[in-house]
Design a protein around this motif. Sequence first.
Motif: not given
Length: 303
Positions: A14-16, A42-44, A49-50, A52-60
Motif C-alpha cells: 500500500l505504500k508509495t 478492506f485493505v485487500g 484499486m492501486r 497512488p497514496i500512502d496510508v496509515e490505519f489507526i484503530l482506537a
Amino acid sequence: MQAIELLAETEAPLKTKGGLLVSFIIPVGREGERLASVMQEFVGQCMDMRWPIDVEFILATDIGDPSTGAAMAALSKAGACRAYFLSTRIGKGGTIKNVVRLASGSVIALLDADVPVRPSDIYRAIQMISEGRADLVIGRRVRRWDGPTRAFLSVAYNSLVRVLFRTGLADHQAGLKVARAEALKGSLPYIRTDGLGFDTELIVWARRSKARISSMEVEWRQRRYEISSNIVPLRALVTMLADLMFLRITTLREGRTLTRQTVGRILDWDGKYVGPEYITTLNAGNQSIMGFLRKLYAAVAFK
C-alpha cells in the motif's frame, strides 16, 4: 488469527514513495476477532484499486472488550495498523477527538469499524480533498436498511439540525467523513460532544470556520445484521437532543464556554503510555448545576 498474518503480509504494497499520506481513524467497539477479517478485506480491496497514496490505519477504542483488544493488539504487533486504548469510556466521538492528534496524514478519513462504504467511494472523497475541491467531505447514505423507528428518528434529527444550524445537509451522521487535517484539527477544540452528536458538531464548527463542505452519495453496506446494536433509540434520542441544546449554547457564545479536562490515559498495544485522554466540557452558569447535568447525561448515555 490467520487474517492478521495475511494483513501483515499485504500491508507493505500500500505504500508509495512520497505519496499523499492519508490517515484512516477507525473507532472500535465490541467487534471481536472479526475485526481482523474486516480489516483484511478492506485493505485487500484498497490494494486492488492501486491507490497512488500512502496510508496509515489507526484503530482506537475506549471499551475494554477482551477479544476486540486482542485483535487490535495483534494487528498492531503485526505492523498492519496502530492501536490505541483509552482508559476511560467517553464515547465514539471522544475516541476520535483523542487520537486525531496522533495521526500523521495531511488528509484524515474517519470510518466506522465495520467499513460499510466501498473503497471506491472513499477514494473519491480523498480526491476531492487532495485536489482542493473541499476541506471536508460528508458521506450521504443511500440504500440504508434501518427499521422504521430508526428511520423516523434519523429524519427528525437531521431536519432539526438543518433548522437550528442551517447546514443544508441531508445526512449529518454517516460513518464516513474525509477532511483536510488542518481543517479537522482546527474544529476539534470547539467540539464538546463525545458521543453520537460528534459528527454533527464537526460539521457545524467546520461550517462556522468557513471550511468548504461537500456532500457525496455513498451506498451504505450495513454489516452488523447479526450483532445486536448497542444504541438504544430512545436513549440515543435523549442524549442527541441534549447535545443539540449544548451545541446551540456554545455556538451562540463562540465556544468561549468550553474547557478541556484530563480524564484518563491513552496506551498503545503493549501498554506504553502515549498521552492524556481528555474530554471537552461546558462551563456556563452555576457549576454545581452543570456538574449535575454532566453526570445525568453520562448516566443516560452509558447506562
